[in-house]
Design a protein around this motif. Structure first.
Motif, PDB file in Angstrom:
ATOM      1  N   ALA A   1     -21.303 -61.382   6.250  1.00  0.00           N
ATOM      2  CA  ALA A   1     -22.324 -61.190   5.279  1.00  0.00           C
ATOM      3  C   ALA A   1     -21.839 -60.151   4.270  1.00  0.00           C
ATOM      4  N   PRO A   2     -22.316 -60.407   2.990  1.00  0.00           N
ATOM      5  CA  PRO A   2     -21.532 -59.318   2.001  1.00  0.00           C
ATOM      6  C   PRO A   2     -22.038 -58.083   2.225  1.00  0.00           C
TER       7      PRO A   2
ATOM      8  N   ASN B   1     -19.180 -64.647   3.638  1.00  0.00           N
ATOM      9  CA  ASN B   1     -20.048 -65.731   3.452  1.00  0.00           C
ATOM     10  C   ASN B   1     -20.804 -65.577   2.194  1.00  0.00           C
ATOM     11  N   LEU B   2     -20.286 -66.946   1.385  1.00  0.00           N
ATOM     12  CA  LEU B   2     -20.915 -67.026  -0.055  1.00  0.00           C
ATOM     13  C   LEU B   2     -21.937 -67.762   0.013  1.00  0.00           C
ATOM     14  N   SER B   3     -22.425 -68.400   0.707  1.00  0.00           N
ATOM     15  CA  SER B   3     -23.725 -69.624   0.692  1.00  0.00           C
ATOM     16  C   SER B   3     -24.764 -68.622   1.108  1.00  0.00           C
ATOM     17  N   GLY B   4     -24.630 -67.629   1.621  1.00  0.00           N
ATOM     18  CA  GLY B   4     -25.973 -67.131   2.077  1.00  0.00           C
ATOM     19  C   GLY B   4     -26.715 -67.552   3.312  1.00  0.00           C
ATOM     20  N   GLU B   5     -25.812 -68.845   3.917  1.00  0.00           N
ATOM     21  CA  GLU B   5     -26.449 -69.484   5.044  1.00  0.00           C
ATOM     22  C   GLU B   5     -26.088 -68.867   6.319  1.00  0.00           C
ATOM     23  N   ALA B   6     -27.007 -68.539   7.218  1.00  0.00           N
ATOM     24  CA  ALA B   6     -26.677 -67.919   8.469  1.00  0.00           C
ATOM     25  C   ALA B   6     -26.050 -69.022   9.314  1.00  0.00           C
TER      26      ALA B   6
END
Ligand SMILES: *Cc1c(COP(=O)(O)O)cnc(C)c1O
Length: 232
Positions: free
Chosen positions: A143-144, A132-137
Motif C-alpha cells: 500500500a502506498p 499496489n496502484l489499484s487500491g484493491e486489497a
C-alpha cells in the motif's frame, strides 16, 4: 506453451524497439534510456532463444516452476533473468537462487527471506518494490502508505540492492488515462529519490501502455505480447 512461431519473433522485436525509440523521442527521453525486459511467461525455451538471437538480453518470468523448467534448457544463454510475478514466501529460496532481479517485493517477510537466502557467492539480488496502484486489497503490491517503511528496510539488507519501483496499474485505454494511472508510481519514485534513495529503475509499462509509461518516466518496460505474440 503458446503456439507462436519463433520465426516471427525477430520482426516483433524490431517493431517493439522502434516503438520504444519513437516514444523516447516524442517525450524527450534520452535515446536508449528505456530498457526492454522481454516477458517470456507462457512461451517456450525456443521462443526465448529466438528473442535472444534478435539481440534481447533481459527476460522476465512470472511463474517459478515454468521459469525453472525453461531455464534448464537455456543454461548456455547469457541472459539476465527477472522474476516479475507475485512472490509466495515459501518460494523465496528458489527465487533468490535462480534470478538476478526481483520486481515484486511487497512485504517485509519476503524481503528478509530473499536477503537471508541469497547465496554469498552471488552478487546482491537486484530488487524493485512493487506498489499496489489499484487500491484493491488482495492485489499484489505494498500500500502506498507503507512504501516508506518497506523501502527503508530493504535498503538495510546487505544481500539485496534496492534499484527502484514496479507497478501494474488498472487497465485503461487512451494515452491520457494511462498516463494518469501510472503517475502515482512515478511520483513515489521521485519522492524516494528526493529523500536520498538513489533509485535508477522505474519498472512500468507493458505492451498496451508502453508509450504512456515512457512518457511518465519508465526506465524499463516489461513487454510480453509485443515481443512473443499472444499467450494463447
Ligand atoms: C505478463 C506481464 C507483463 C507483460 O504483459 P504484456 O501485456 O503481454 O506485454 C508485464 N508485467 C507483468 C508483471 C506481467 O505479469
Amino acid at each position: 506453451m503458446a503456439i507462436s512461431d519463433p520465426s516471427t519473433i525477430p520482426k516483433r522485436v524490431r517493431e517493439i524497439q522502434a516503438r520504444i525509440r519513437e516514444a523516447e523521442s516524442r517525450h524527450r527521453r534520452a535515446p536508449g534510456s528505456v530498457a526492454l525486459l522481454a516477458v517470456s511467461k507462457g512461451h517456450g525455451a525456443e521462443a526465448i532463444r529466438a528473442a535472444a538471437g534478435a539481440g534481447l538480453t533481459r527476460f522476465g518470468e512470472s511463474y517459478l516452476q515454468e521459469a525453472l523448467a525453461k531455464r534448464a534448457r537455456l543454461t548456455d544463454l547469457d541472459a539476465e533473468w527477472h522474476f516479475i510475478g507475485p512472490i509466495q514466501s515459501n518460494k523465496t529460496r528458489e527465487i533468490a537462487a535462480g534470478f538476478d532481479w526481483v520486481h515484486g517485493v511487497d512485504r517485509v517477510k519476503v524481503a528478509r527471506r530473499l536477503n537471508d537466502q541469497r547465496a554469498a557467492v552471488l552478487p546482491p539480488l537486484q530488487v524493485c518494490v512493487q506498489i499496489n496502484l489499484s487500491g484493491e486489497a488482495g492485489r499484489s503490491g505494498v500500500a502506498p502508505g507503507d512504501l516508506g517503511d518497506l523501502t527503508a528496510l530493504v535498503r538495510t539488507l546487505p544481500r539485496l540492492r534496492l534499484r527502484g519501483l514496479m507497478g501494474i496499474p488498472a487497465r485503461v485505454t487512451g494515452l491520457a488515462a494511462q498516463r494518469r494511472a501510472l503517475r502515482p508510481l512515478r511520483e513515489a519514485f521521485d519522492a524516494l529519490n528526493l529523500a536520498g534513495f538513489a533509485l535508477d529503475t522505474l519498472s512500468m509499462g507493458m505492451t498496451g501502455d508502453l508509450e504512456a509509461a515512457v512518457a511518465e518516466g519508465a526506465t524499463l518496460v516489461r513487454i510480453g505480447t509485443g515481443v512473443f505474440g499472444p499467450r494463447g
